[in-house]
Design a protein around this motif. Sequence first.
Motif, PDB file in Angstrom:
ATOM      1  N   LYS A  54     -12.831  -3.716 -13.070  1.00 48.93           N
ATOM      2  CA  LYS A  54     -14.240  -3.468 -12.801  1.00 48.93           C
ATOM      3  C   LYS A  54     -14.514  -3.787 -11.334  1.00 48.93           C
ATOM      4  CE  LYS A  54     -18.815  -4.857 -14.276  1.00 48.93           C
ATOM      5  NZ  LYS A  54     -19.579  -5.864 -14.987  1.00 48.93           N
ATOM      6  N   ASN A  55     -14.825  -2.785 -10.545  1.00 49.93           N
ATOM      7  CA  ASN A  55     -15.152  -2.926  -9.123  1.00 49.93           C
ATOM      8  C   ASN A  55     -13.988  -3.428  -8.274  1.00 49.93           C
ATOM      9  OD1 ASN A  55     -17.832  -2.146  -9.682  1.00 49.93           O
ATOM     10  ND2 ASN A  55     -18.351  -4.243 -10.201  1.00 49.93           N
ATOM     11  N   LEU A  56     -12.747  -3.208  -8.713  1.00 49.81           N
ATOM     12  CA  LEU A  56     -11.599  -3.624  -7.914  1.00 49.81           C
ATOM     13  C   LEU A  56     -10.360  -2.865  -8.335  1.00 49.81           C
ATOM     14  CD1 LEU A  56      -9.488  -5.867  -9.511  1.00 49.81           C
ATOM     15  CD2 LEU A  56     -11.655  -7.024  -9.584  1.00 49.81           C
ATOM     16  N   LEU A  57      -9.336  -2.995  -7.515  1.00 49.03           N
ATOM     17  CA  LEU A  57      -8.035  -2.398  -7.811  1.00 49.03           C
ATOM     18  C   LEU A  57      -6.966  -3.412  -7.441  1.00 49.03           C
ATOM     19  CD1 LEU A  57      -6.282   0.112  -8.529  1.00 49.03           C
ATOM     20  CD2 LEU A  57      -6.384   0.712  -6.115  1.00 49.03           C
ATOM     21  N   ILE A  58      -6.005  -3.595  -8.309  1.00 46.48           N
ATOM     22  CA  ILE A  58      -4.871  -4.471  -8.019  1.00 46.48           C
ATOM     23  C   ILE A  58      -3.657  -3.577  -7.789  1.00 46.48           C
ATOM     24  CG2 ILE A  58      -3.313  -6.237  -8.904  1.00 46.48           C
ATOM     25  CD1 ILE A  58      -5.583  -7.352 -10.525  1.00 46.48           C
ATOM     26  N   ASP A 109       4.399  -8.828  -5.189  1.00 49.15           N
ATOM     27  CA  ASP A 109       3.473  -8.918  -4.061  1.00 49.15           C
ATOM     28  C   ASP A 109       2.219  -8.222  -4.539  1.00 49.15           C
ATOM     29  OD1 ASP A 109       5.112 -10.263  -2.317  1.00 49.15           O
ATOM     30  OD2 ASP A 109       5.669  -8.506  -1.150  1.00 49.15           O
ATOM     31  N   ILE A 110       1.088  -8.922  -4.514  1.00 53.61           N
ATOM     32  CA  ILE A 110      -0.140  -8.419  -5.112  1.00 53.61           C
ATOM     33  C   ILE A 110      -1.226  -8.322  -4.047  1.00 53.61           C
ATOM     34  CG2 ILE A 110      -1.922  -8.862  -6.844  1.00 53.61           C
ATOM     35  CD1 ILE A 110       0.269 -10.618  -8.285  1.00 53.61           C
ATOM     36  N   VAL A 111      -1.909  -7.177  -4.008  1.00 56.96           N
ATOM     37  CA  VAL A 111      -3.058  -7.000  -3.117  1.00 56.96           C
ATOM     38  C   VAL A 111      -4.268  -6.664  -3.982  1.00 56.96           C
ATOM     39  CG1 VAL A 111      -4.085  -5.630  -1.258  1.00 56.96           C
ATOM     40  CG2 VAL A 111      -1.666  -6.227  -1.166  1.00 56.96           C
ATOM     41  N   ILE A 112      -5.343  -7.429  -3.789  1.00 58.64           N
ATOM     42  CA  ILE A 112      -6.604  -7.192  -4.479  1.00 58.64           C
ATOM     43  C   ILE A 112      -7.499  -6.389  -3.535  1.00 58.64           C
ATOM     44  CG2 ILE A 112      -8.611  -8.246  -5.604  1.00 58.64           C
ATOM     45  CD1 ILE A 112      -6.035  -9.098  -6.947  1.00 58.64           C
ATOM     46  N   VAL A 113      -7.920  -5.219  -3.963  1.00 59.81           N
ATOM     47  CA  VAL A 113      -8.813  -4.380  -3.164  1.00 59.81           C
ATOM     48  C   VAL A 113     -10.186  -4.397  -3.831  1.00 59.81           C
ATOM     49  CG1 VAL A 113      -9.214  -2.090  -2.205  1.00 59.81           C
ATOM     50  CG2 VAL A 113      -6.869  -2.903  -2.537  1.00 59.81           C
ATOM     51  N   ALA A 114     -11.165  -4.974  -3.124  1.00 58.59           N
ATOM     52  CA  ALA A 114     -12.523  -5.079  -3.665  1.00 58.59           C
ATOM     53  C   ALA A 114     -13.288  -3.786  -3.453  1.00 58.59           C
ATOM     54  CB  ALA A 114     -13.250  -6.238  -3.004  1.00 58.59           C
ATOM     55  N   ARG A 115     -14.162  -3.492  -4.396  1.00 56.35           N
ATOM     56  CA  ARG A 115     -15.045  -2.332  -4.285  1.00 56.35           C
ATOM     57  C   ARG A 115     -16.487  -2.806  -4.419  1.00 56.35           C
ATOM     58  NH1 ARG A 115     -11.303   1.353  -7.871  1.00 56.35           N
ATOM     59  NH2 ARG A 115      -9.792   1.973  -6.294  1.00 56.35           N
ATOM     60  N   PHE A 121       0.820  -1.214   0.000  1.00 58.21           N
ATOM     61  CA  PHE A 121       0.000   0.000   0.000  1.00 58.21           C
ATOM     62  C   PHE A 121       0.853   1.262   0.000  1.00 58.21           C
ATOM     63  CE2 PHE A 121      -3.507  -2.703   1.637  1.00 58.21           C
ATOM     64  CZ  PHE A 121      -4.464  -2.347   0.697  1.00 58.21           C
ATOM     65  N   ASP A 122       1.974   1.256   0.712  1.00 60.57           N
ATOM     66  CA  ASP A 122       2.806   2.451   0.822  1.00 60.57           C
ATOM     67  C   ASP A 122       3.547   2.786  -0.464  1.00 60.57           C
ATOM     68  OD1 ASP A 122       1.964   2.810   3.390  1.00 60.57           O
ATOM     69  OD2 ASP A 122       3.813   2.093   4.344  1.00 60.57           O
ATOM     70  N   SER A 123       4.028   1.777  -1.166  1.00 59.57           N
ATOM     71  CA  SER A 123       4.795   2.065  -2.390  1.00 59.57           C
ATOM     72  C   SER A 123       4.529   1.029  -3.479  1.00 59.57           C
ATOM     73  CB  SER A 123       6.285   2.112  -2.067  1.00 59.57           C
ATOM     74  OG  SER A 123       6.702   0.878  -1.519  1.00 59.57           O
ATOM     75  N   PRO A 124       3.337   1.073  -4.061  1.00 66.03           N
ATOM     76  CA  PRO A 124       3.064   0.138  -5.158  1.00 66.03           C
ATOM     77  C   PRO A 124       3.826   0.544  -6.416  1.00 66.03           C
ATOM     78  CG  PRO A 124       1.216   1.627  -4.876  1.00 66.03           C
ATOM     79  CD  PRO A 124       2.196   1.924  -3.772  1.00 66.03           C
ATOM     80  N   GLN A 147     -12.653 -14.561 -16.454  1.00 65.50           N
ATOM     81  CA  GLN A 147     -12.229 -13.873 -17.675  1.00 65.50           C
ATOM     82  C   GLN A 147     -11.603 -12.519 -17.352  1.00 65.50           C
ATOM     83  OE1 GLN A 147     -15.884 -13.696 -19.827  1.00 65.50           O
ATOM     84  NE2 GLN A 147     -15.760 -15.806 -20.562  1.00 65.50           N
ATOM     85  N   HIS A 148     -12.217 -11.813 -16.426  1.00 63.15           N
ATOM     86  CA  HIS A 148     -11.725 -10.486 -16.052  1.00 63.15           C
ATOM     87  C   HIS A 148     -10.324 -10.583 -15.442  1.00 63.15           C
ATOM     88  CE1 HIS A 148     -12.079  -6.277 -15.208  1.00 63.15           C
ATOM     89  NE2 HIS A 148     -12.068  -6.427 -13.892  1.00 63.15           N
ATOM     90  N   PHE A 149     -10.131 -11.555 -14.554  1.00 62.60           N
ATOM     91  CA  PHE A 149      -8.820 -11.685 -13.923  1.00 62.60           C
ATOM     92  C   PHE A 149      -7.760 -12.184 -14.891  1.00 62.60           C
ATOM     93  CE2 PHE A 149     -10.739 -10.771  -9.891  1.00 62.60           C
ATOM     94  CZ  PHE A 149      -9.702 -10.141  -9.226  1.00 62.60           C
ATOM     95  N   SER A 150      -8.134 -12.989 -15.872  1.00 61.64           N
ATOM     96  CA  SER A 150      -7.152 -13.397 -16.888  1.00 61.64           C
ATOM     97  C   SER A 150      -6.582 -12.164 -17.580  1.00 61.64           C
ATOM     98  CB  SER A 150      -7.792 -14.310 -17.929  1.00 61.64           C
ATOM     99  OG  SER A 150      -8.092 -15.549 -17.369  1.00 61.64           O
ATOM    100  N   LYS A 151      -7.461 -11.222 -17.910  1.00 61.63           N
ATOM    101  CA  LYS A 151      -7.020  -9.982 -18.560  1.00 61.63           C
ATOM    102  C   LYS A 151      -6.182  -9.124 -17.603  1.00 61.63           C
ATOM    103  CE  LYS A 151     -11.015  -9.816 -21.584  1.00 61.63           C
ATOM    104  NZ  LYS A 151     -12.319  -9.179 -21.820  1.00 61.63           N
ATOM    105  N   LEU A 152      -6.626  -9.045 -16.340  1.00 63.30           N
ATOM    106  CA  LEU A 152      -5.894  -8.226 -15.373  1.00 63.30           C
ATOM    107  C   LEU A 152      -4.493  -8.772 -15.108  1.00 63.30           C
ATOM    108  CD1 LEU A 152      -8.755  -7.431 -12.842  1.00 63.30           C
ATOM    109  CD2 LEU A 152      -7.715  -5.872 -14.483  1.00 63.30           C
ATOM    110  N   TRP A 153      -4.353 -10.100 -15.012  1.00 65.09           N
ATOM    111  CA  TRP A 153      -3.030 -10.699 -14.789  1.00 65.09           C
ATOM    112  C   TRP A 153      -2.114 -10.386 -15.968  1.00 65.09           C
ATOM    113  CZ3 TRP A 153      -3.479 -10.960 -10.068  1.00 65.09           C
ATOM    114  CH2 TRP A 153      -4.374 -11.744  -9.352  1.00 65.09           C
TER     115      TRP A 153
END
Length: 133
Positions: free
Chosen positions: A31-35, A84-90, A21-24, A103-109
């Motif tokens: 869609k409705n999330l942040l990686i 190091d990956i953090v998934i933040v849900a919205r 979180f401090d230095s991504p 499908q969405h996560f395949s594109k995000l990765w």
Amino acid sequence: MSQDFSRAKRLLLPRQFKAVFDSPTGKVPGKNLLILARDNQLDHPRLGFVIGKKSVKLSVERNRLKRVIRESFRQHQHQLAGWDIVIVARKGLGDTENTELQQHFSKLWKRLSRLRTATPVDTEPKGLQSQNA
């Protein structure tokens, strides 16, 4: 690299989450999330979740999301090594169907792995490298 999701591939401690979180070094909005991602100097990626009750009300939905995302991560971890990956849900993420999430996560990765190649690994200026060698 093995396809498992062992303890070594999870972010477990608050300081590990805080570091991301401090230095991504990478941010991938979805869609409705942040990686958020940060280099971890390891040969494998690590994954953590921030899925609050305000974002996804029902625990059943929160747990389903984690299961689906974990499985997607497990299948694509070879292209995510060193993050190091953090998934933040919205809000609204819990309403997404499993197949659409996959499908969405395949594109995000893929987008996140492209950030790795676009981000220079060596941050030291070229002039200083020759002096140190």
